[in-house]
Design an enzyme around this catalytic site. Structure first.
Site, PDB file in Angstrom:
ATOM      1  N   GLU A  34     -31.206  -2.725  19.927  1.00 31.04           N
ATOM      2  CA  GLU A  34     -31.166  -2.769  18.469  1.00 31.04           C
ATOM      3  C   GLU A  34     -30.239  -1.663  17.981  1.00 31.04           C
ATOM      4  O   GLU A  34     -30.374  -0.498  18.351  1.00 31.04           O
ATOM      5  CB  GLU A  34     -32.592  -2.590  17.906  1.00 31.04           C
ATOM      6  CG  GLU A  34     -32.634  -2.707  16.394  1.00 31.04           C
ATOM      7  CD  GLU A  34     -34.003  -3.153  15.853  1.00 31.04           C
ATOM      8  OE1 GLU A  34     -34.868  -3.578  16.640  1.00 31.04           O
ATOM      9  OE2 GLU A  34     -34.176  -3.085  14.616  1.00 31.04           O
ATOM     10  N   ARG A  35     -29.273  -2.052  17.171  1.00 31.63           N
ATOM     11  CA  ARG A  35     -28.249  -1.128  16.632  1.00 31.63           C
ATOM     12  C   ARG A  35     -27.440  -0.464  17.748  1.00 31.63           C
ATOM     13  O   ARG A  35     -26.995   0.683  17.610  1.00 31.63           O
ATOM     14  CB  ARG A  35     -28.868  -0.068  15.732  1.00 31.63           C
ATOM     15  CG  ARG A  35     -29.822  -0.602  14.694  1.00 31.63           C
ATOM     16  CD  ARG A  35     -29.248  -1.757  13.919  1.00 31.63           C
ATOM     17  NE  ARG A  35     -30.232  -2.326  12.997  1.00 31.63           N
ATOM     18  CZ  ARG A  35     -29.975  -3.399  12.256  1.00 31.63           C
ATOM     19  NH1 ARG A  35     -28.803  -4.030  12.342  1.00 31.63           N
ATOM     20  NH2 ARG A  35     -30.885  -3.881  11.443  1.00 31.63           N
ATOM     21  N   ASN A  77     -39.452  -0.836  17.515  1.00 32.79           N
ATOM     22  CA  ASN A  77     -39.945  -2.189  17.233  1.00 32.79           C
ATOM     23  C   ASN A  77     -40.426  -2.690  18.589  1.00 32.79           C
ATOM     24  O   ASN A  77     -39.664  -3.245  19.377  1.00 32.79           O
ATOM     25  CB  ASN A  77     -38.847  -3.071  16.658  1.00 32.79           C
ATOM     26  CG  ASN A  77     -38.493  -2.639  15.232  1.00 32.79           C
ATOM     27  OD1 ASN A  77     -39.344  -2.137  14.496  1.00 32.79           O
ATOM     28  ND2 ASN A  77     -37.254  -2.834  14.843  1.00 32.79           N
ATOM     29  N   LYS A 154     -44.042   3.395  15.763  1.00 29.23           N
ATOM     30  CA  LYS A 154     -43.648   2.939  14.425  1.00 29.23           C
ATOM     31  C   LYS A 154     -44.752   1.995  13.974  1.00 29.23           C
ATOM     32  O   LYS A 154     -44.961   0.957  14.597  1.00 29.23           O
ATOM     33  CB  LYS A 154     -42.311   2.200  14.503  1.00 29.23           C
ATOM     34  CG  LYS A 154     -41.898   1.445  13.242  1.00 29.23           C
ATOM     35  CD  LYS A 154     -40.490   0.837  13.396  1.00 29.23           C
ATOM     36  CE  LYS A 154     -40.074   0.014  12.188  1.00 29.23           C
ATOM     37  NZ  LYS A 154     -38.687  -0.520  12.330  1.00 29.23           N
ATOM     38  N   GLU A 158     -41.730  -2.336   8.286  1.00 25.88           N
ATOM     39  CA  GLU A 158     -40.841  -3.432   8.668  1.00 25.88           C
ATOM     40  C   GLU A 158     -41.517  -4.412   9.628  1.00 25.88           C
ATOM     41  O   GLU A 158     -40.965  -4.794  10.652  1.00 25.88           O
ATOM     42  CB  GLU A 158     -39.559  -2.865   9.280  1.00 25.88           C
ATOM     43  CG  GLU A 158     -38.801  -1.972   8.306  1.00 25.88           C
ATOM     44  CD  GLU A 158     -37.458  -1.459   8.832  1.00 25.88           C
ATOM     45  OE1 GLU A 158     -37.305  -1.314  10.054  1.00 25.88           O
ATOM     46  OE2 GLU A 158     -36.568  -1.219   8.002  1.00 25.88           O
ATOM     47  N   ASP A 232     -32.441   5.888   4.926  1.00 29.99           N
ATOM     48  CA  ASP A 232     -32.273   5.335   6.276  1.00 29.99           C
ATOM     49  C   ASP A 232     -30.927   5.685   6.905  1.00 29.99           C
ATOM     50  O   ASP A 232     -30.070   4.804   7.001  1.00 29.99           O
ATOM     51  CB  ASP A 232     -32.430   3.809   6.206  1.00 29.99           C
ATOM     52  CG  ASP A 232     -32.555   3.187   7.575  1.00 29.99           C
ATOM     53  OD1 ASP A 232     -32.586   3.943   8.560  1.00 29.99           O
ATOM     54  OD2 ASP A 232     -32.627   1.949   7.659  1.00 29.99           O
ATOM     55  N   GLU A 254     -35.621  13.280  13.157  1.00 31.52           N
ATOM     56  CA  GLU A 254     -35.024  12.094  13.777  1.00 31.52           C
ATOM     57  C   GLU A 254     -33.622  11.894  13.212  1.00 31.52           C
ATOM     58  O   GLU A 254     -33.449  11.624  12.024  1.00 31.52           O
ATOM     59  CB  GLU A 254     -35.886  10.848  13.524  1.00 31.52           C
ATOM     60  CG  GLU A 254     -35.287   9.575  14.139  1.00 31.52           C
ATOM     61  CD  GLU A 254     -36.196   8.338  14.034  1.00 31.52           C
ATOM     62  OE1 GLU A 254     -37.442   8.485  14.104  1.00 31.52           O
ATOM     63  OE2 GLU A 254     -35.663   7.234  13.864  1.00 31.52           O
ATOM     64  N   GLU A 260     -25.063   2.989  13.389  1.00 34.92           N
ATOM     65  CA  GLU A 260     -25.446   1.807  12.620  1.00 34.92           C
ATOM     66  C   GLU A 260     -24.771   1.765  11.251  1.00 34.92           C
ATOM     67  O   GLU A 260     -24.219   0.741  10.858  1.00 34.92           O
ATOM     68  CB  GLU A 260     -26.970   1.793  12.440  1.00 34.92           C
ATOM     69  CG  GLU A 260     -27.463   0.659  11.545  1.00 34.92           C
ATOM     70  CD  GLU A 260     -28.971   0.611  11.402  1.00 34.92           C
ATOM     71  OE1 GLU A 260     -29.663   1.513  11.919  1.00 34.92           O
ATOM     72  OE2 GLU A 260     -29.465  -0.340  10.777  1.00 34.92           O
ATOM     73  N   HIS A 388     -26.657   2.474   0.963  1.00 36.48           N
ATOM     74  CA  HIS A 388     -27.291   1.191   1.255  1.00 36.48           C
ATOM     75  C   HIS A 388     -26.572   0.021   0.572  1.00 36.48           C
ATOM     76  O   HIS A 388     -27.207  -0.839  -0.055  1.00 36.48           O
ATOM     77  CB  HIS A 388     -28.769   1.228   0.841  1.00 36.48           C
ATOM     78  CG  HIS A 388     -29.645   0.347   1.690  1.00 36.48           C
ATOM     79  ND1 HIS A 388     -29.582  -1.026   1.634  1.00 36.48           N
ATOM     80  CD2 HIS A 388     -30.588   0.640   2.613  1.00 36.48           C
ATOM     81  CE1 HIS A 388     -30.476  -1.534   2.470  1.00 36.48           C
ATOM     82  NE2 HIS A 388     -31.082  -0.547   3.094  1.00 36.48           N
ATOM     83  N   TRP A 410     -34.457  -4.281   0.097  1.00 37.85           N
ATOM     84  CA  TRP A 410     -33.446  -4.626   1.101  1.00 37.85           C
ATOM     85  C   TRP A 410     -32.105  -4.966   0.426  1.00 37.85           C
ATOM     86  O   TRP A 410     -31.089  -5.118   1.086  1.00 37.85           O
ATOM     87  CB  TRP A 410     -33.917  -5.805   1.979  1.00 37.85           C
ATOM     88  CG  TRP A 410     -34.864  -5.366   3.058  1.00 37.85           C
ATOM     89  CD1 TRP A 410     -35.220  -4.080   3.341  1.00 37.85           C
ATOM     90  CD2 TRP A 410     -35.572  -6.185   3.995  1.00 37.85           C
ATOM     91  NE1 TRP A 410     -36.106  -4.048   4.391  1.00 37.85           N
ATOM     92  CE2 TRP A 410     -36.343  -5.321   4.812  1.00 37.85           C
ATOM     93  CE3 TRP A 410     -35.651  -7.561   4.231  1.00 37.85           C
ATOM     94  CZ2 TRP A 410     -37.153  -5.777   5.849  1.00 37.85           C
ATOM     95  CZ3 TRP A 410     -36.455  -8.030   5.259  1.00 37.85           C
ATOM     96  CH2 TRP A 410     -37.215  -7.146   6.057  1.00 37.85           C
TER      97      TRP A 410
HETATM   98  O1  GCW Z   1     -32.253   1.870  10.396  1.00 38.87           O
HETATM   99  C1  GCW Z   1     -33.200   0.848  10.359  1.00 38.87           C
HETATM  100  C2  GCW Z   1     -32.664  -0.187  11.266  1.00 38.87           C
HETATM  101  C3  GCW Z   1     -33.691  -0.920  12.056  1.00 38.87           C
HETATM  102  C4  GCW Z   1     -34.644   0.105  12.675  1.00 38.87           C
HETATM  103  C5  GCW Z   1     -35.324   0.871  11.572  1.00 38.87           C
HETATM  104  C6  GCW Z   1     -36.225   1.969  12.105  1.00 38.87           C
HETATM  105  C7  GCW Z   1     -35.710   0.049  14.808  1.00 38.87           C
HETATM  106  O2  GCW Z   1     -31.857  -1.079  10.536  1.00 38.87           O
HETATM  107  O3  GCW Z   1     -33.025  -1.661  13.040  1.00 38.87           O
HETATM  108  O4  GCW Z   1     -35.584  -0.493  13.532  1.00 38.87           O
HETATM  109  O5  GCW Z   1     -34.373   1.483  10.754  1.00 38.87           O
HETATM  110  O6  GCW Z   1     -35.762   3.101  12.168  1.00 38.87           O
HETATM  111  O7  GCW Z   1     -37.353   1.707  12.444  1.00 38.87           O
END
Ligand code: GCW
Length: 567
Positions: A34-35, A77, A154, A158, A232, A254, A260, A388, A410
């Site tokens: 992911e990413r 995730n 997590k 989401e 984010d 973090e 990304e 964003h 979103w």
């Molecule tokens: O930055 C966003 C991303 C998701 C990511 C989420 C997170 C792992 O688009 O892909 O999921 O944050 O940090 O949990």
């Protein structure tokens, strides 16, 4: 030795400023990342435990060389399968490979694992059978991996399951897992990246609202992991208001190393200046000088645990990170975990010398290129505090016009709020009042359009198009100025790189050159698409001195990238 320094009188004492220096892999068990923009996951789960890829050892050595001492192998995730017996045998093999290099293994724990792989009816943290299930699971893990680091979670964000599904708090969930690993000195790292579609409050405020009331309620082997900013991993965010607001809880930083939102696999963007900007920000939680770095190193509040996490940019690409300059971000992240007081400049210099050449002329010029790259990216993507406004799903390229997604937060329009009056998110007392979550000094600085550092202007204010900025230009003209400056600087980067050809081997020179050509096209795309779109509100011309966009807004809106990586 690679930086060609004299080693005849070595007398160096250096100890890490932070205890936990972790990479977080967002790697899935099917090897997609992911990413991730550097190929597939390094972890070849299918061939484990029988086959030990030589790269596992190289990975451990590389990390050890910069002081990384832990790795979370799996995506936040999470998939509960990694906690089943066959997978734990695979994890054990990786732990055995990494141990000689001082690197501990952590796993992500899917909160609903007791249901999915344990056959229970619930994952309620107050249910005794659930508590016992996790205790047994911890026992099983530690019997295989006696130095297992612990769990990263997590939850309730989401779509991930969590304690709130049972009307329990994040602390209830974290403490249940913490009790399971405590007998073995394990820890639980609980993420604060939570926001909910049902919650109409500014997303900026939600994590603080959820977590501050829980300060003091976590077990002492729990850390709360907080992203550098409240939204984010944007190209630029003010520091997260949670830093300094939970003195009784050790907060872990973090950062995102994978790019990304900062150019993905195609852009040369050196991220150390972004990390430093956050670490050096003053929260004022204990008066002047209470920087974010001091909050996370635990000294302000006497915490035993402290650390940083970086979302990995590593994959099975032949050079590990894809873009040859992306490796600088892995390197810089590790160096800053070890010593956050190092300068971005010094780290870039080390990295260039050990990666390319010790020629002083090369180092000076290439370092400048790296040092300016982040500000350049901010200019052509998200100037003046915009955020964003990227494409949906894959997050590749600009899409500030998107307004139809099911969850309000979103949609890019939620964040820029452009209208005929102006642009930006009013987070002052007359708006969402997210500013109230900061201590008075930063709050006062930021709540006033005349004193705010304009890099955060539209992050905190909805500003009229005719507002006169510090340069003397109107807001609209300043926006144009910055978008154009960003693309012009990418052109300059291309020229600089061409000049550096004499110092760099042909293969890597050509790789970077091709990528810079792509970056230039992407910068022009960001600039044109954003200005054409915002112009539909400002109704003002792009100053005639600039080269005008050669494509229409409709053209930019029509672009589709169904197979963009990392999605
Ligand atoms: O930055 C966003 C991303 C998701 C990511 C989420 C997170 C792992 O688009 O892909 O999921 O944050 O940090 O949990």
């Amino acid at each position: 030795m690679q930086t060609e320094q004299n080693i005849s009188n070595l007398n160096i004492v250096s100890s890490p400023k932070l205890k936990l220096r972790l990479l977080n892999h967002w790697d899935n068990l099917n090897r997609t990342v992911e990413r991730g923009y550097a190929g597939f996951s390094l972890w070849d789960w299918h061939k484990l435990p029988g086959y030990i890829d030589k790269r596992y050892i190289d990975y451990a050595r590389a990390n050890a060389s910069i002081g990384i001492n832990g790795t979370v192998l799996t995506n936040v995730n999470a998939n509960a399968t990694v906690l089943t017996a066959p997978y734990l045998l695979k994890v054990k093999v990786l732990a055995d490979v990494f141990r000689p290099y001082g690197i501990k293994i952590f796993l992500t724990a899917r909160f609903s694992a007791p249901i999915e792989i344990g056959g229970l009816k619930t994952a309620d943290p107050k249910d005794e059978t659930v508590q016992i299930w996790w205790k047994e699971k911890a026992k099983e893990i530690y019997s295989l991996i006696p130095d297992f680091g612990g769990f990263l979670v997590k939850a309730n964000s989401e779509g991930q399951p969590g304690p709130q599904d049972y009307k329990r708090t994040h602390a209830d969930g974290a403490n249940m897992l913490a009790d399971a690993v405590a007998p073995y000195k394990g820890i639980v790292i609980w993420r604060a990246f939570v926001y909910a579609a049902e919650n109409p409050v500014d997303r900026h405020k939600q994590a603080y609202d959820d977590f501050v009331p829980l300060d003091g309620k976590f077990r002492n082997n729990v850390m709360v992991q907080v992203k550098n900013g409240a939204i984010d991993f944007m190209p630029r965010e003010p520091f997260h208001p949670l830093f300094g607001a939970m003195p009784k809880t050790p907060l872990m930083m973090e950062f995102q190393v994978t790019q990304e939102y900062t150019g993905q696999g195609t852009s040369l963007v050196y991220l150390a200046p972004m990390y430093k900007e956050v670490l050096e920000s003053d929260t004022y939680c204990n008066g002047k000088g209470s920087t974010v770095a001091k909050v996370i190193d635990g000294k302000l509040d006497n915490h035993a645990l402290n650390g940083m996490a970086g979302v990995s940019n590593i994959g099975n690409d032949v050079n590990w990170c894809g873009h040859p300059f992306a490796q600088a971000n892995w390197y810089a992240y590790g160096r800053l975990c070890w010593d956050y007081s190092l300068s971005s400049d010094a780290i870039a210099e080390e990295w260039l010398r050990i990666t390319f050449s010790n020629n002083n002329g090369f180092v000076r010029t290439a370092k400048n290129l790296m040092m300016q790259s982040r500000e350049t990216m901010v200019d052509y993507m998200n100037p003046l505090g915009l955020h964003h406004i990227m494409g949906t799903g894959h997050h590749y390229g600009p899409a500030p016009w998107v307004s139809e997604l099911s969850r309000p937060e979103w949609n890019p329009v939620y964040y820029h709020k452009a209208d005929s009056a102006g642009i930006g998110f009013n987070r002052t007392a007359t708006g969402s009042n997210a500013l109230s979550q900061y201590f008075p000094e930063p709050r006062k600085q930021w709540e006033d359009v005349t004193t705010i550092n304009e890099k955060y202007l539209l992050w905190f204010h909805h500003v009229p198009w005719n507002h006169i900025t510090k340069s003397g230009r109107t807001l609209w003209d300043e926006l144009c100025y910055r978008y154009y400056r960003g693309t012009e600087n990418v052109e300059q980067m291309q020229k600089t790189w061409n000049y550096l050809k004499q110092f760099v081997d042909a293969e890597r020179h050509h790789q970077v050159k091709q990528l810079l050509d792509i970056q230039y096209d992407e910068a022009v795309w960001w600039r044109n698409a954003c200005l054409l779109y915002f112009q539909t509100f400002s109704k003002k011309p792009i100053p005639a001195t600039y080269k005008q966009p050669d494509k229409t807004l409709d053209y930019y809106k029509s672009l589709k990238f169904p197979f963009a990586p990392g999605n």
